[in-house]
Design an enzyme around this catalytic site. Sequence first.
Site, PDB file in Angstrom:
ATOM      1  N   HIS A  33      -7.718  -5.782   0.119  1.00  0.00           N
ATOM      2  CA  HIS A  33      -6.381  -5.124   0.051  1.00  0.00           C
ATOM      3  C   HIS A  33      -5.664  -5.422   1.507  1.00  0.00           C
ATOM      4  O   HIS A  33      -6.034  -5.284   2.710  1.00  0.00           O
ATOM      5  CB  HIS A  33      -6.956  -3.703   0.586  1.00  0.00           C
ATOM      6  CG  HIS A  33      -5.542  -2.532   0.596  1.00  0.00           C
ATOM      7  ND1 HIS A  33      -4.945  -2.373  -0.468  1.00  0.00           N
ATOM      8  CD2 HIS A  33      -5.160  -1.990   1.768  1.00  0.00           C
ATOM      9  CE1 HIS A  33      -4.130  -1.510  -0.166  1.00  0.00           C
ATOM     10  NE2 HIS A  33      -4.420  -1.042   1.261  1.00  0.00           N
ATOM     11  N   SER A  92       1.043  -1.117   0.020  1.00  0.00           N
ATOM     12  CA  SER A  92       0.102  -0.024  -0.050  1.00  0.00           C
ATOM     13  C   SER A  92       1.060   1.313   0.085  1.00  0.00           C
ATOM     14  O   SER A  92       1.728   1.376  -0.788  1.00  0.00           O
ATOM     15  CB  SER A  92      -0.926  -0.215   1.265  1.00  0.00           C
ATOM     16  OG  SER A  92      -2.218   0.656   1.004  1.00  0.00           O
TER      17      SER A  92
HETATM   18  C1  GCU Z   1      -5.486   4.627   1.659  1.00  0.00           C
HETATM   19  C2  GCU Z   1      -4.994   5.586   0.700  1.00  0.00           C
HETATM   20  C3  GCU Z   1      -3.963   4.696  -0.169  1.00  0.00           C
HETATM   21  C4  GCU Z   1      -2.982   3.804   0.406  1.00  0.00           C
HETATM   22  C5  GCU Z   1      -3.561   3.067   1.678  1.00  0.00           C
HETATM   23  C6  GCU Z   1      -2.943   2.318   2.657  1.00  0.00           C
HETATM   24  O1  GCU Z   1      -6.415   3.783   1.187  1.00  0.00           O
HETATM   25  O2  GCU Z   1      -5.843   6.129  -0.067  1.00  0.00           O
HETATM   26  O3  GCU Z   1      -3.264   5.299  -1.264  1.00  0.00           O
HETATM   27  O4  GCU Z   1      -2.347   2.980  -0.344  1.00  0.00           O
HETATM   28  O5  GCU Z   1      -4.368   3.906   2.288  1.00  0.00           O
HETATM   29  O6  GCU Z   1      -1.568   2.673   2.696  1.00  0.00           O
HETATM   30  O7  GCU Z   1      -3.394   1.538   3.177  1.00  0.00           O
END
Ligand code: GCU
Length: 411
Positions: free
Chosen positions: A392, A251
Amino acid sequence: FFFLSMFIGSSQTNYEESKVPSFEVLDPLLTFSGYTINSVKKWEKVRRPELLRFFENDIYGKLPKKLKINSYAILEEDNNALNGKAKRKQVELTFKKKGKTLSYTILLYLPKNKVKAPIFLGYNFYGNHTITEDKAVIISSAWANNNESFGIENNTLTEASRGKRTHRWAVEKILDAGYGLATIYYGEVDPDKNDFSDGIHPLLYQHGQNQPKPAEWGSIAAWSWGMVRALDYFEKDADIDASKVIAFGHSRLGKTSLWAGATDERFAGVISNNSGCGGAALSKRKFGETIAVINDRFPHWFCDNFNQYGDNEEALPVDQHQLLALIAPRPLYVASAEEDQWADPRGEFLSSHYATQVYHLYGKKGIETKEMPMPNEPIHNTVSYHIRTGKHDVTDYDWENYIKWANAFVK
Ligand code: GCU
């Protein structure tokens, strides 16, 4: 985050492939002045540097290169950790500049009885002690995001969160495959909030400066810097093969591992797990999270120059496949998750496909097809890609594939 984002700005968030704007895919091998690159030599001398400069000045921000490790200390060491499976070390790196000090601690698990292990290096979100049940892992005193389910109140990490993130770190699988794991709590390098007075920032300023200039670092660049300095340490550690360090990140920390791999060619391989917008995903698709939204919600992640491309992706003379191309010819793994539409899996896939052109210059294979694979059907080449079922996250499935790829292309 995904559901929250669907409500915030739902009018702009696009999740329909048919509504992706048509745009020209920028050729990684065509210079800004219109010259076609056809050799490794010209790529390395002309095109790679100009792309890197653009990402530095307009997206992640430049960071002073001079700040190096001042000293390091082995805080703790055990040759019989994890039921005798591993050697554990906790190493604190310290940096000093103009009376300011920053320290952060690397937790290392190394396969026992192995001379010079290749390692995966990746940040964690809530402290080194969250990645394992191992009671000996020191709890960070750095600022942390509050999180009720982890028992984190008053921005303070405690025993309550020990082992809470073990499912994201397949430590045993990594060790069994002959690799070590190095992890750092990202909040020790820079607390993840829009505040440029804490973490590493004060050490980076010139006299009288108290915030980065428009082309200077945001937090992603600062975190990447922390990985690069960890690599400096690995070069001094006889237990580690510093020529086989793989930068891993999930992420926002996957955006970070990509930038670390692009800026420091000593990283032997790079993994982007669900990195999405500002990571592996193509910005010009405007699918899921967009530049405007990410800069609005996380104003500290990128440099201020990046703001000019919010709702103005057409003006960008680069896209994220060119960031991936900066990692060539080193092995690169981009992974998506089916339910992680916020991160635009197709954009991540296409990006690895378009970056492959540069790998071809070096005679390496990557993502040769434009046809997205089915979930859980990985494509393994020097550039690898998979989309797995689920959300995710980082799972054992992800790690099993990273290990296979590392065995084939890094080790
Ligand atoms: C949020 C953000 C993302 C990121 C994510 C994370 O969703 O919008 O860009 O990758 O956090 O780091 O879990």
